[in-house]
Scaffold this active site. Structure first.
Site, PDB file in Angstrom:
ATOM      1  CG  ASP A 202       2.553   1.336  -2.176  1.00 34.48           C
ATOM      2  OD1 ASP A 202       2.962   0.167  -2.067  1.00 34.48           O
ATOM      3  OD2 ASP A 202       2.000   1.761  -3.210  1.00 34.48           O
TER       4      ASP A 202
ATOM      5  CG  ASP B 230       3.089  -5.316  -1.169  1.00 38.28           C
ATOM      6  OD1 ASP B 230       3.627  -4.195  -1.177  1.00 38.28           O
ATOM      7  OD2 ASP B 230       1.911  -5.507  -1.498  1.00 38.28           O
TER       8      ASP B 230
END
Ligand SMILES: *[C@@H]1O[C@H](CO)[C@@H](O)[C@H](O)[C@H]1NC(C)=O
Ligand SMILES: *[C@@H]1O[C@H](CO)[C@@H](O)[C@H](O)[C@H]1NC(C)=O
Ligand SMILES: *[C@@H]1O[C@H](CO)[C@@H](O)[C@H](O)[C@H]1NC(C)=O
Ligand SMILES: *[C@@H]1O[C@H](CO)[C@@H](O)[C@H](O)[C@H]1NC(C)=O
Ligand SMILES: *[C@@H]1O[C@H](CO)[C@@H](O)[C@H](O)[C@H]1NC(C)=O
Length: 448
Positions: free
Chosen positions: A126, A332
């Site tokens: 992440d 992201d």
């Protein structure tokens, strides 16, 4: 990174290095082959045949997109909040209490080893997080969700140690707004992270040996030994966050790997990519990479951001004024489809539909440009390229970087003044290099 004098392990041998994250106790030593500048660990899709999830746990397309949009909105609103606060010159910029993006939309896992002997751990990757954590034994089924690997058992490791309250590492964790259990009078440093989707992890902040590759270990790696997890957790063993802020793997190893990392997300779920620490040789203009400046949110290391300057479809530049991109783009790993501001999205959608006019559109409630390729054996998908500030141009992989389930993997994120977000579909097969030390983000095509 400024830090107090560090002498310790140089005494032992020249192949020991010391990584430090800005304070004395937040320091890891890394053993590695001499001159080795980078190390890679395998990365796969969570729901692919090599991933930890069972096929029955795979979310529907609608659900994947719902999670992706929720994460993107969450991240964009946090980033906007930070930017607005900073613009108003508020000395007391407050960061919202949620500390990570959501985890349910994360799609890629990496495998590392923890402990001595090293036990393989499959961790969600992440880019929006910094604290790494795994589920630790003992932990019953109400506190820990089912995972494929056995829970990490610290009693079986000769290198495990809980971090004490009275240490810089623990105080720093509290300073970063991670709740720590020491306020309740305990002696072990507690940690707690709550994510944007409501998932939570809580446990003991711990020190352990991390193995990245055979012979490449990070000693004194700080991570959360999770004893209480909540949320839509799905078979993985924990999470690793390479965000450029203190408790992250990237910062903990920065004296060895320079705070740089990269990854390559594979074109298909059946294939493998990688997560690497370190920049390739010649970093500033490494072969094959196109670089653009990393955009900083003033004062806070939250997300990795860049600035788009233009988009082309089939080699033709879209007619979009640069001002339409001025909000910046977050890159992201956990958002699926790219969100573009209004003008840019509409120009892209029109040009793409025009180039694909020979193929029938199919109605879809989730994305607005989906095709029915049934009966079409020869589909030509146009090239889509991003041009970033500074002139770096990156061709997205065709079709894996452009289409998701036969839909254009973009949507409108909001008005032109706002930010956008580059999702993981667009990043497939590219090596995306985040070099915070040099303030650059690089892209290399065909890397996996
Ligand atoms: C910052 O917070 C302090 C203490 O809460 C307060 O006195 C000060 O006025 C605040 N500064 C700004 C610019 O809001
Ligand atoms: C699991 O452990 C917690 C505390 O560690 C306890 O409160 C809870 O009752 C346990 N649940 C079960 C099903 O044993
Ligand atoms: C980039 O590469 C060129 C030629 O290989 C070299 O002359 C130049 O110094 C390099 N620039 C940087 C910043 O490393
Ligand atoms: C796709 O096209 C085929 C052939 O024209 C048709 O039979 C099928 O129903 C279409 N599927 C969708 C989802 O529109
Ligand atoms: C497929 O389409 C391309 C471009 O439209 C064309 O050049 C090629 O001949 C076509 N191939 C077949 C087998 O129809």
């Amino acid at each position: 990174m400024v830090s107090p004098p560090v002498l310790l392990l140089f005494i032992l041998c020249s192949c020991y290095y010391i990584a430090h994250g800005g304070d004395d106790e937040h320091r890891s030593s890394v053993t590695l082959e001499p001159r080795r500048a980078t190390v890679s660990v395998p990365l796969v899709h969570r729901h692919g045949p090599r991933g930890p999830s069972r096929n029955s746990d795979k979310p529907s397309f609608t659900e994947r997109l719902r999670r992706s949009h929720a994460r993107a909105n969450y991240m964009m609103s946090r980033a906007s909040h930070v930017m607005v606060s900073a613009r108003e010159d508020d000395a007391n910029v407050s960061i919202p209490t949620h500390l990570g993006g959501s985890v349910d939309s994360l799609e890629y896992v990496v495998t590392v080893g923890l402990g001595t002997p090293a036990v393989p751990q499959v961790l969600l990757m992440d880019t929006g997080s910094d604290v790494s954590w795994v589920q630790c034994a003992p932990c019953n089924s109400t506190r820990c969700y089912p995972q494929n690997d056995p829970l990490l058992d610290s009693t079986k490791s000769s290198t495990y140690a809980p971090i004490a309250c009275d240490t810089g590492a623990c105080r720093k964790l509290a300073g970063d707004h991670y709740q720590n259990g020491c306020t309740g009078g305990g002696t072990q440093c507690g940690y707690a992270v709550e994510y944007g989707d409501g998932s939570k992890t809580r446990g003991v902040y711990s020190d352990e040996t991390l193995t990245l590759a055979p012979g490449v270990t990070v000693k004194d790696f700080h991570f959360g030994c999770g004893r209480d997890q909540r949320g839509d957790n799905d078979r993985y063993d924990g999470l690793v966050g390479p965000r450029f802020s203190l408790p992250s793997l990237v910062v903990q190893t920065s004296s060895v790997y320079g705070g740089a990392f990269s990854y390559c997300l594979p074109a298909r779920n059946s294939e493998a990519g990688f997560l690497s620490l370190g920049a390739p040789p010649g970093a500033a203009n490494a072969t094959g990479f196109a670089f653009t400046p990393m955009r900083r949110l003033p004062g806070v290391a939250t997300f990795y951001m860049v600035t788009l300057a233009g988009i082309s479809v089939g080699g033709e530049e879209l007619d979009v004024p640069p001002s339409a991109f001025r909000g910046g783009m977050i890159i992201d790993s956990g958002t699926v489809v790219t969100g573009l501001p209004h003008t840019a999205y509409n120009a892209l959608q029109a040009a793409f539909r025009k180039a694909m006019a020979a193929n029938p559109l199919r109605p879809n409630g989730d994305l607005d440009t989906c095709y029915n390729f049934t009966g079409y054996s020869n589909v030509t998908v146009p090239k889509v390229a991003f041009t970033f500030s500074g002139g770096a141009t990156v061709d997205l992989d065709v079709p894996s970087g452009v289409l998701l389930e036969d839909c254009l993997a973009f949507h409108e994120s909001g008005p032109d003044v706002g930010l956008g977000i580059i999702g993981n579909v667009n990043q497939r097969t590219l090596e995306v290099l985040y070099d915070a030390g040099r303030g650059k983000v690089g892209f290399r095509a065909g890397a996996c």
